[in-house]
Design an enzyme around this catalytic site. Sequence first.
Site, PDB file in Angstrom:
ATOM      1  N   ASP A 264      37.935  44.272  32.299  1.00  0.00           N
ATOM      2  CA  ASP A 264      39.185  44.189  33.062  1.00  0.00           C
ATOM      3  C   ASP A 264      39.750  42.767  33.036  1.00  0.00           C
ATOM      4  O   ASP A 264      40.868  42.543  33.502  1.00  0.00           O
ATOM      5  CB  ASP A 264      38.984  44.661  34.516  1.00  0.00           C
ATOM      6  CG  ASP A 264      37.810  43.984  35.195  1.00  0.00           C
ATOM      7  OD1 ASP A 264      36.688  44.098  34.681  1.00  0.00           O
ATOM      8  OD2 ASP A 264      38.010  43.328  36.230  1.00  0.00           O
ATOM      9  N   ASP A 274      42.686  35.586  34.178  1.00  0.00           N
ATOM     10  CA  ASP A 274      41.869  35.686  35.387  1.00  0.00           C
ATOM     11  C   ASP A 274      40.861  34.537  35.500  1.00  0.00           C
ATOM     12  O   ASP A 274      39.689  34.665  35.153  1.00  0.00           O
ATOM     13  CB  ASP A 274      41.146  37.033  35.478  1.00  0.00           C
ATOM     14  CG  ASP A 274      42.073  38.114  36.019  1.00  0.00           C
ATOM     15  OD1 ASP A 274      43.296  37.860  36.096  1.00  0.00           O
ATOM     16  OD2 ASP A 274      41.597  39.199  36.375  1.00  0.00           O
TER      17      ASP A 274
HETATM   18  P1  AMP Z   1      38.067  39.513  39.601  1.00  0.00           P
HETATM   19  O1  AMP Z   1      36.598  39.244  39.772  1.00  0.00           O
HETATM   20  O2  AMP Z   1      38.944  38.454  40.230  1.00  0.00           O
HETATM   21  O3  AMP Z   1      38.456  39.830  38.201  1.00  0.00           O
HETATM   22  O4  AMP Z   1      38.383  40.814  40.485  1.00  0.00           O
HETATM   23  C1  AMP Z   1      37.784  42.069  40.269  1.00  0.00           C
HETATM   24  C2  AMP Z   1      38.596  43.127  40.975  1.00  0.00           C
HETATM   25  O5  AMP Z   1      38.641  42.883  42.387  1.00  0.00           O
HETATM   26  C3  AMP Z   1      40.048  43.177  40.523  1.00  0.00           C
HETATM   27  O6  AMP Z   1      40.435  44.532  40.575  1.00  0.00           O
HETATM   28  C4  AMP Z   1      40.763  42.375  41.576  1.00  0.00           C
HETATM   29  O7  AMP Z   1      42.136  42.703  41.683  1.00  0.00           O
HETATM   30  C5  AMP Z   1      39.985  42.750  42.824  1.00  0.00           C
HETATM   31  N1  AMP Z   1      40.053  41.718  43.863  1.00  0.00           N
HETATM   32  C6  AMP Z   1      39.550  40.479  43.788  1.00  0.00           C
HETATM   33  N2  AMP Z   1      39.776  39.791  44.922  1.00  0.00           N
HETATM   34  C7  AMP Z   1      40.469  40.622  45.753  1.00  0.00           C
HETATM   35  C8  AMP Z   1      41.029  40.513  47.061  1.00  0.00           C
HETATM   36  N3  AMP Z   1      40.917  39.408  47.787  1.00  0.00           N
HETATM   37  N4  AMP Z   1      41.685  41.582  47.564  1.00  0.00           N
HETATM   38  C9  AMP Z   1      41.796  42.713  46.845  1.00  0.00           C
HETATM   39  N5  AMP Z   1      41.296  42.891  45.623  1.00  0.00           N
HETATM   40  C10 AMP Z   1      40.651  41.866  45.069  1.00  0.00           C
HETATM   41 MG    MG Z   2      40.050  40.110  37.248  1.00  0.00          MG
END
Ligand code: AMP
Ligand code: MG
Length: 512
Positions: A264, A274
């Site tokens: 993702d 990201d």
């Molecule tokens: P990441 O590790 O940042 O790639 O995030 C993994 C998933 O968690 C993705 O779907 C993000 O959109 C979601 N996500 C990360 N942080 C948050 C947050 N504070 N609120 C909602 N969704 C989150």
């Molecule tokens: Mg992400």
Amino acid sequence: MALIVIDCCFLYPLVLHCVVQVINLTALHWNCRFERPDFPLKFSGASPLTGAVPYAQCYGGHQFGTWAGQLGDGRAITLGEILNSKSERWELQLKGAGKTPYSRFADGLAVLRSSIREFLCSEAMHFLGIPTTRALCLVNTGKLVTRDMFYDGNPKEEPGAIVCRVAQSFLRFGSFQIHASKGEEDLGIVSTLADYAIRHHFPHIENISKSETLSFSTGDNGQSVVDLTSNKYAAWIVEIAERTASLVARWQGVGFTHGVLNTDNMSILGLTIDYGPFGFLDAFDPSYTPNTTDLPGRRYCFANQPDICSWNITQFASTLMAAHLISDKEASYAVERYGTKFMDEYQAIITQKLGLQKYNKQLVNKLLNNLAVDKVDYTNFFRSLSNIKADPGIPEGELLVPLKAVLLDIGKERKEAWASWVQSYIQELVASGISDEERKASMDLVNPKYVLRNYLCQSAIDAAEIGDFGEVRRLLKVMERPYDEQPGMEKYTRLPPAWAYRPGVCMLSCSS
Ligand code: AMP
Ligand code: MG
């Protein structure tokens, strides 16, 4: 690039920087100097953009090697797309503006520290010449966000912020995977989305001339043939594989470790996307991972990035296969092309970094081994290397003089190992026939002097958290010219101080 501050008592926003020349926001009829008081309202999502239909994207992903199901933009909201005067399409996306339908159990917000990291690093990567999403502006929300930074039961309130990031598309491998994972019924969405992506972002593939010869032998025995003019989806995945390979080769070249290479977090455009617990190598350590969540297996460590991205391409290819868009032969061919492209580009980059004309495997392997044994700073080492002269007559005792500042605390035995390497290197330099001046100039264009080391980021964050954004601005300015000598800025090349080894500086957890 303009550096802009707007103060507005409503949200206490601080617009740090803008990329107006690149995306030409005048297309939206905004005042280019951002004197409009509603700028922070628009870029915090508090006030809608006229004509835009904001949305959050649904996607899934493999996280740490396991299918994680539906994820989606939990804290990213696309405001809309703009077409600039060059007819380029740019998507504006807010990160941290609040809950979306995919927020699951989380708050949709982002803290200032992670927003500054994403802002600074995406800009630093751009100026290093590495494909990346970019950052348009950062708005302080003035609200506090609760985070348990180390997931250890000690939540803390931190200032919240919103970054507006910009890319031609934020589509990820996972944007396609999610639909294929739902079974036959949703497979049509995969092809509709692929058609959309090709039409808008890979138009040359739609227009591949049938008369072009694009057929290739593949497989172990080279017996199978893949013809990329007969299936646009095959041509598409091959291009994605190659873009990804080229991206990873560049990461390895500057010592960038992404930290969370889940599917993702893989852009179909081959962009770095990201920014979470990323890190640039300080002391060379192939097993370095900046992600505390990754510590047990170090799946996403520096040295694993090329293989992991190959694995990710394989997952993406399986998705297209499941949607009957490509055959298994075409899928394996894409993975094969990833491997070839990565090796070609990586070898070319390392060869340029060494200032040579020809890749020398033995010389490179010995060098990487030496760097790892003595934990030499990756960036400073390559920058210093251009000071070595192509002179075979240099006395043995003086061979290491140009590297004195980077080969610290090494004993007699290690000095001998390095002197032997430098001798072989000088032989190669002599054989290349390039003058010392010319070589130094070309090496300095590929070996950055300044990279966004995690401790530099942290110093800027510490000051910003108490309201002083001066260091964020200075750091941004330095990182805009990473390959230039910048007199007076040498402190930004220093090795991490002792305090930088505390958790939260050189290592971070996933989302924050
Ligand atoms: P990441 O590790 O940042 O790639 O995030 C993994 C998933 O968690 C993705 O779907 C993000 O959109 C979601 N996500 C990360 N942080 C948050 C947050 N504070 N609120 C909602 N969704 C989150
Ligand atoms: Mg992400």
